[in-house]
Design an enzyme around this catalytic site. Structure first.
Site, mmCIF file in Angstrom:
data_model
loop_
_atom_site.group_PDB
_atom_site.id
_atom_site.type_symbol
_atom_site.label_atom_id
_atom_site.label_comp_id
_atom_site.label_asym_id
_atom_site.label_seq_id
_atom_site.Cartn_x
_atom_site.Cartn_y
_atom_site.Cartn_z
ATOM 1 N N TYR A 128 50.233 42.511 40.352
ATOM 2 C CA TYR A 128 51.384 42.543 41.548
ATOM 3 C C TYR A 128 52.726 42.310 40.931
ATOM 4 C CZ TYR A 128 47.820 42.823 45.074
ATOM 5 O OH TYR A 128 46.541 43.298 45.588
ATOM 6 N N LYS A 175 36.416 38.325 35.800
ATOM 7 C CA LYS A 175 35.936 39.398 35.106
ATOM 8 C C LYS A 175 36.130 39.525 33.651
ATOM 9 C CE LYS A 175 33.645 43.482 35.931
ATOM 10 N NZ LYS A 175 32.419 43.540 36.509
ATOM 11 N N ASP A 208 32.559 40.839 41.029
ATOM 12 C CA ASP A 208 31.598 41.797 41.451
ATOM 13 C C ASP A 208 30.467 41.014 42.027
ATOM 14 O OD1 ASP A 208 31.581 41.754 38.866
ATOM 15 O OD2 ASP A 208 30.068 43.421 39.002
ATOM 16 N N ASP A 232 43.252 39.131 46.535
ATOM 17 C CA ASP A 232 43.606 40.274 47.701
ATOM 18 C C ASP A 232 42.349 40.829 48.315
ATOM 19 O OD1 ASP A 232 45.148 41.436 49.754
ATOM 20 O OD2 ASP A 232 46.129 42.915 47.797
ATOM 21 N N ASP A 236 39.772 39.669 52.007
ATOM 22 C CA ASP A 236 39.641 40.568 52.783
ATOM 23 C C ASP A 236 38.046 40.591 53.257
ATOM 24 O OD1 ASP A 236 42.201 41.312 53.153
ATOM 25 O OD2 ASP A 236 42.077 43.446 52.918
#
Length: 340
Positions: A128, A175, A208, A232, A236
């Site tokens: 970002y 990750k 994941d 982000d 959600d």
């Protein structure tokens, strides 16, 4: 003892922000607190009118306020010369490094009973930083992903302090199996921060696998901390566990300023029709008061929201037919009853 007063800045932004912020203000007015309101502008509509998405006056007003309540901002999916996303700009400009997104069960369709967790998202770096460029006559695109030790340590320390006040559990979401240098640095900084909070139980979770585990059993998590993009996306997902973005609040917190906002976007398809669900904006206001130390007021707002969601009226996205202000008026009435 003199009653404390608060200076609250309202920024409606774009689209349904012009509806959910007045709705939230209706509930704020029912708290009985001494509130001085100020207003400012930001977003795509501001950019179209004056050529900047965040005027300098808005930045100054956010700095001067005790807290800011932001509605929604539109960001085009194509690159527009001179435009920058309003909320992303404010996060970086004011160093609002901690994005807090709770996912808590409320009595709405599709919500998973017992869910009560916090996603803590690093707010100032990662992908970002918006460092993108194209090569090979436009056929190759590269985006910078910036992870620093200092920002990672700071967000981990914030999440650890939050975990101490809750269940004493923190998941480090990463990750590093694919990104050993950048996410490895994030983990290194997080473990250094954790050494100062030995009472917090730490778990590493690959992002994941975290998504799958959240869907299967969100109750196994309490506080989760991660870099910007992962936060982000995962937040959600957790909003989906408790009924969707229409009831998902958030806070952007720094050392000297704080902005609270619903997670949903500007929803131009329903803007101006009075159909928007203001629950997320109202719950963001509850988060704002919790941040300001008005814990009883925050809890009362949340209780009033839950009673209204349970007994009605509800907005159309939750199976009802209430308009935006009708729902807010019902919450305000419940809040006044609770506060008697």
């Amino acid at each position: 003892m003199q009653k404390k007063s608060y200076k609250i800045l309202l920024i409606e932004g774009d689209g349904i922000g012009h509806e959910v912020i007045p709705a939230a203000k209706l509930v704020l007015d029912a708290t009985g607190l001494d509130i001085e309101y100020d207003r400012a502008e930001a977003g795509w509509e501001t950019f179209e009118r004056i050529g900047t998405s965040v005027p300098e006056e808005t930045v100054t007003k956010v700095q001067q306020a005790d807290a800011t309540l932001f509605g929604a901002a539109t960001s085009p999916t194509r690159k527009i010369e001179g435009f920058f996303g309003a909320i992303r700009y404010l996060r970086r400009r004011l160093d609002l490094y901690a994005n807090i997104r709770p996912a808590k069960y409320h009595p709405v369709p599709g919500a998973t009973p017992g869910t009560d967790l916090m996603v803590v998202r690093e707010n100032t770096e990662g992908l970002y930083v918006e460092g993108e460029r194209r090569y090979a006559r436009g056929r190759v695109a590269i985006a910078d992903r910036v992870i620093t030790y200092d920002a990672s340590f700071r967000i981990a320390d914030f999440a650890l302090r939050l975990a101490e006040r809750r269940k004493g559990k923190l998941a480090l979401v990463h990750k590093a199996n694919v990104l050993p240098l950048s996410d490895g640095l994030f983990l290194e900084a997080a473990y250094d921060a954790a050494s100062k909070h030995p009472e917090v139980e730490i778990e590493e979770v690959i992002v994941d696998a975290c998504a799958m585990r959240l869907v299967r059993d969100p109750g196994q998590f309490d506080v989760l901390v991660m870099e910007n993009l992962f936060g982000d996306i995962i937040s959600d997902l957790t909003a989906g566990l408790v009924g969707g973005l229409g009831i998902a609040p958030s806070g952007n917190i720094g050392e000297e300023a704080a902005i609270f906002e619903p997670v949903h976007g500007s929803a131009p398809d329903i803007a101006g029709k009075g159909l928007a669900n203001p629950t997320a904006a109202i719950l963001s206001a509850a988060m704002m008061f919790d941040h300001l130390g008005e814990y009883q007021v925050a809890a009362a707002i949340e209780k009033a929201v839950d009673l209204t969601l349970e007994l009605g009226p509800r907005t159309a996205d939750l199976g009802g037919n209430a308009k935006t202000m009708e729902f807010a008026e019902a919450v305000a009435a419940k809040l006044r009853e609770i506060s008697k």
